[in-house]
Scaffold this active site. Structure first.
Site: not given
Ligand code: GLV
Length: 318
Positions: A236, A265, A284
């Site tokens: 993360r 993000e 991602h």
């Protein structure tokens, strides 16, 4: 008998949704929704279950809008988008999708690791831009994995799967965990986080995002790493202090970074990380294979259907 009502704030491809439609009254938002659609908002008060993606914040305010809710099923292994305490207080079960994405995420970790180690972004960009002269014995030299040391921070399912792959490439494996665990692959060595940061040629992050791991890799942690070391993050984004990372890379205190997750993000195109030649950034995509995403949807559907029936979830969050 009335069918349970299940809300899916961001809908999924029809082929994946079939078992859900067969068993429940489903209200789904658009696949690319960035906020709750009107139909989803209207359905929340009568929802028995909700199937979320990692982009959906499930906090007390969200739960208050869905007072009948029995289950939140996240189509992800990470659950940092969900306030677990608020769910527990309301008796709402929480499910996730561990296991099915381990191999895909470990594969992507190796792809990023190899890409950064062999400086592929800079080399391929140079080739495309005409900076490819006669073959040079000193051009684009990178790190060879055989004999190099990989430090796994968080030796869970994904960390262990990465260690297995890296050991097959001839890497020496170190791992750091908050409690003692047996060697994750033969000859792997459990060490403190500080020792791992100081000794590893590549540091790969595999811890969940919690209050304890937010900012774990800060300026001081980066300062412990070798100036040639690579940082790989497929866990993360907020586990790494982004500003400290930009600074360490910009000042030559770190060899490079390979990131599948960032903070924020999406990472905006103007972000300074993109301008650094020794950084690889993917949007991602750790679990993004056809097979894995279909399996994640299936596990998430099994969880939500169990939850609305009041049955134990096949994959409940501890
Ligand atoms: C992806 O990041 C996941 O948590 O499944």
């Amino acid at each position: 008998m009335t069918r349970p009502r299940i809300v899916v704030p961001r809908g999924l491809p029809e082929a994946w949704m079939t078992p859900l439609h067969a068993a429940a009254d489903v209200v789904a938002g658009p696949q690319d929704a960035v906020s709750l659609s009107r139909a989803v908002e209207a359905a929340l008060p009568s929802a028995d279950g909700v199937l979320t993606l990692l982009t959906q914040k499930v906090d007390a305010a969200f739960l208050d809008r869905a007072p009948r809710l029995r289950v939140v099923s996240n189509m992800a292994v990470g659950v940092d988008n969900i306030d677990l305490e608020a769910c527990a207080q309301r008796g709402v079960a929480v499910g996730h999708t561990p296991g099915v994405l381990t191999d895909a995420t470990a594969d992507l970790t190796m792809a990023l690791l190899l890409s950064a180690a062999r400086r592929l972004p800079a080399a391929t960009a140079d080739a495309a831009a005409g900076r490819w002269g006669p073959w040079s014995p000193t051009g684009w030299l990178g790190l060879e994995l055989g004999g190099a040391t990989l430090g796994i921070v968080g030796p869970g399912k994904i960390g262990t799967a990465v260690a297995r792959r890296a050991a097959a490439f001839g890497m020496e494996i170190l791992y750091a965990h908050h409690r003692a665990v047996p060697p994750i692959v033969p000859d792997a060595q459990g060490v403190s986080l500080n020792a791992l940061l100081e000794r590893a040629d590549v540091v790969s992050l595999h811890v969940p995002l919690t209050e304890a791991t937010r900012g774990l890799i800060d300026a001081s942690a980066l300062g412990r790493m070798k100036s040639t070391a690579l940082l790989v993050n497929t866990a993360r984004g907020p586990i790494v202090d982004t500003d400290a990372l930009v600074q360490a890379l910009g000042q030559g205190e770190l060899g490079g970074a390979a990131l599948d997750v960032t903070d924020p993000e999406p990472l905006p195109p103007s972000h300074p990380l993109y301008a650094l030649p020794n950084v690889v950034i993917a949007p991602h995509i750790g679990s993004a294979t056809h097979r894995t995403r279909a399996r994640m949807a299936s596990v998430a559907i099994d969880n939500v259907l169990a939850g609305v029936r009041g049955a134990p979830l096949p994959h409940a969050v501890d």
